[in-house]
Design an enzyme around this catalytic site. Structure first.
Site, PDB file in Angstrom:
ATOM      1  N   ARG A 117      -2.242 -79.241  -3.287  1.00  9.75           N
ATOM      2  CA  ARG A 117      -3.351 -78.594  -2.572  1.00  9.75           C
ATOM      3  C   ARG A 117      -3.816 -77.290  -3.229  1.00  9.75           C
ATOM      4  O   ARG A 117      -4.941 -76.852  -3.022  1.00  9.75           O
ATOM      5  CB  ARG A 117      -2.956 -78.298  -1.112  1.00  9.75           C
ATOM      6  N   CYS A 168       3.567 -75.502   7.077  1.00  3.15           N
ATOM      7  CA  CYS A 168       3.059 -76.668   6.361  1.00  3.15           C
ATOM      8  C   CYS A 168       4.197 -77.465   5.729  1.00  3.15           C
ATOM      9  O   CYS A 168       4.141 -78.695   5.661  1.00  3.15           O
ATOM     10  CB  CYS A 168       2.074 -76.229   5.280  1.00  3.15           C
TER      11      CYS A 168
END
Length: 372
Positions: A195, A310
Site C-alpha cells: 500500500r 491495520c
C-alpha cells in the site's frame, strides 16, 4: 493584383478602425467601481513591469483560446487592458465577434492606471520548463499562473510516510508545492509495499524518510524536500509546526493524531487528517479558528479492542491511497483558497459498498483544546 490587394487591405483597415469606434471603454475610476473579470492582454515580456492587482495575464495572442479553456461565459463582465488602450480595443472586437456581450476596454490601459498612483502587482514569471510541467494547472481558471505560483510558494508538513502519506506526498510534489517536510521514524518493510507506493524493493530496510526523499526528488527535482527522522511527541511537534503553512496528518495511531491536533489548534495551523480501516476511512479538515477539531469529534481514543491496527485487522492497499489523495486535494484547495473545504465536516467513505457520507460536525463546548 497589387493595386487590388491594396484596395482590399484598405477596406479591411477602415472596417477595423470603424469597429474600434464602437468599442465600449471605461476609465480607471470606473474600473474601481466594477466587479469584472480583469484581463491583461499584453505580451509576456511586458509583464515584467507589473500589472493591475488581480488581473489575469493571458496575452492577446491566446486570449480566445484561454477563455475557452477556462470556460468563461459570454455574459461574464470582462475588462481588457494593454499598455495604452489600443490593443485591448482590438481584443474587444475579437471577443465581440465570438458573441461575448459584456466586454470593455480600459481607457489609457496600464499606463493610465500607473499614472494615477494606483498599486501595481509585480509578477514572478514561470520558466518555460515550469509552464510545460504545470500546463494543465495553468489552463484551469481556478488555478492559472497566479494559483500555480501560490502552490510553488507554499510549505506543507506531512507527518507519516506510510499508506496515507505515500499518495499524498507524491501528488503534492507533482503539483509543485514549494517545500515539503516528511516526518517519519520507521524503516521500509516488505509488508509496507502492498500500500505504501512511495517506497520500492530497492529501499527495503532503509529509513522511510530516505526512501520518500528519493522518490519525490525523482518526481520533481525543482522543489525542496526536508526529511525529519523522528517520532512525533508534544515537544517536537510545536517546533515543527512553526515553519509550515499546512499540516497533514498521515499517521496511523490515536496518540499521534491527538498530539498533532492539539498542537495545530494551539498554533492555529490548518490541519488535514485522515484514517483508514479495512475498506473504509474518513477525512476531515480544520482550517480556521472556529472550526471543530479532531477532539471535538473523537474526544477520547476508543479501547484498543475496538480499534485494531491495520496489521491486526488488515487494509486493502488502495484505500489509504485514495484517502491520501483526498488529503492532498484538500491541501491544494486551502493553498488556492478555492472550493468547499472540509471545515466542520467529516467525509466518510465505505469503498467496499461505494457509500459516501458527508457529516456536519460542531465544536464541542467541553473540548480540551478550547478549555486549557
Amino acid at each position: 493584383m497589387s493595386f487590388l490587394f491594396c484596395l482590399v487591405a484598405g477596406s479591411q483597415m477602415r472596417d477595423l478602425t470603424g469597429g474600434i469606434q464602437s468599442v465600449k471603454a471605461i476609465s480607471v475610476d470606473e474600473l474601481k467601481e466594477r466587479d469584472s473579470l480583469l484581463i491583461d492582454v499584453r505580451e509576456s515580456h511586458e509583464f515584467a513591469n507589473g500589472t493591475i492587482p488581480g488581473a489575469l495575464t493571458l496575452g492577446r495572442s491566446f486570449l480566445e483560446i484561454e477563455l475557452k479553456k477556462r470556460q468563461i461565459e459570454p455574459e461574464q463582465p470582462i475588462v481588457l487592458f494593454c499598455s495604452s488602450g489600443l490593443r485591448s480595443k482590438y481584443a474587444v472586437l475579437g471577443l465581440t465577434a465570438l458573441n461575448f456581450v459584456n466586454v470593455y476596454s480600459l481607457d489609457g490601459g496600464f499606463e493610465a492606471w500607473k499614472a494615477q498612483g494606483n498599486p501595481v502587482e509585480q509578477l514572478t514569471m514561470l520558466s518555460e520548463t515550469e509552464k510545460n510541467r504545470y500546463a494543465r494547472h495553468l489552463s484551469l481558471k481556478d488555478v492559472g499562473t497566479r494559483g500555480q505560483l501560490k502552490i510553488m510558494k507554499s510549505k506543507v508538513l506531512v507527518i507519516g510516510a506510510g499508506g496515507l502519506g505515500s499518495s499524498c506526498l507524491l501528488y503534492l510534489a507533482a503539483a509543485g508545492v514549494g517545500e515539503i517536510a516528511v516526518v517519519d521514524h520507521d524503516i521500509v518493510d516488505l509488508g509496507n509495499l502492498q500500500r505504501q507506493v512511495i517506497h520500492n524493493e530497492t529501499m527495503l530496510q532503509k529509513k522511510k524518510v530516505e526512501s520518500a526523499l528519493h522518490a519525490l526528488q525523482a518526481l520533481n527535482s525543482s522543489i525542496k524536500i526536508k526529511v525529519i527522522d523522528t517520532a512525533i511527541n508534544p515537544e517536537n511537534i510545536k517546533i515543527l509546526l512553526k515553519s509550515y503553512d499546512i499540516v497533514i496528518d498521515c499517521t496511523d495511531n490515536f496518540n499521534a493524531r491527538y498530539t498533532i491536533n492539539d498542537a495545530a489548534v494551539k498554533a492555529n495551523k490548518p490541519l488535514i487528517s485522515a484514517a483508514v480501516q479495512r475498506f473504509s476511512g474518513h477525512v476531515m479538515a480544520r482550517t480556521h479558528p472556529h472550526a471543530p477539531c479532531y477532539r471535538c469529534i473523537y474526544p477520547e481514543a476508543p479501547p484498543a479492542a475496538l480499534a485494531p491496527s491495520c496489521s491486526e485487522n488488515g487494509v486493502v492497499g488502495v484505500i489509504p491511497g485514495i484517502l491520501g489523495l483526498y488529503q492532498a486535494n484538500e491541501a491544494l484547495k486551502v493553498i488556492l483558497s478555492i472550493g468547499d473545504i472540509l471545515d466542520g465536516k467529516l467525509l466518510k467513505l465505505d469503498l467496499l459498498n461505494n457509500k459516501y457520507q458527508l457529516l456536519e460536525t460542531k465544536r464541542r463546548p467541553d473540548c480540551l483544546c478550547y478549555n486549557q
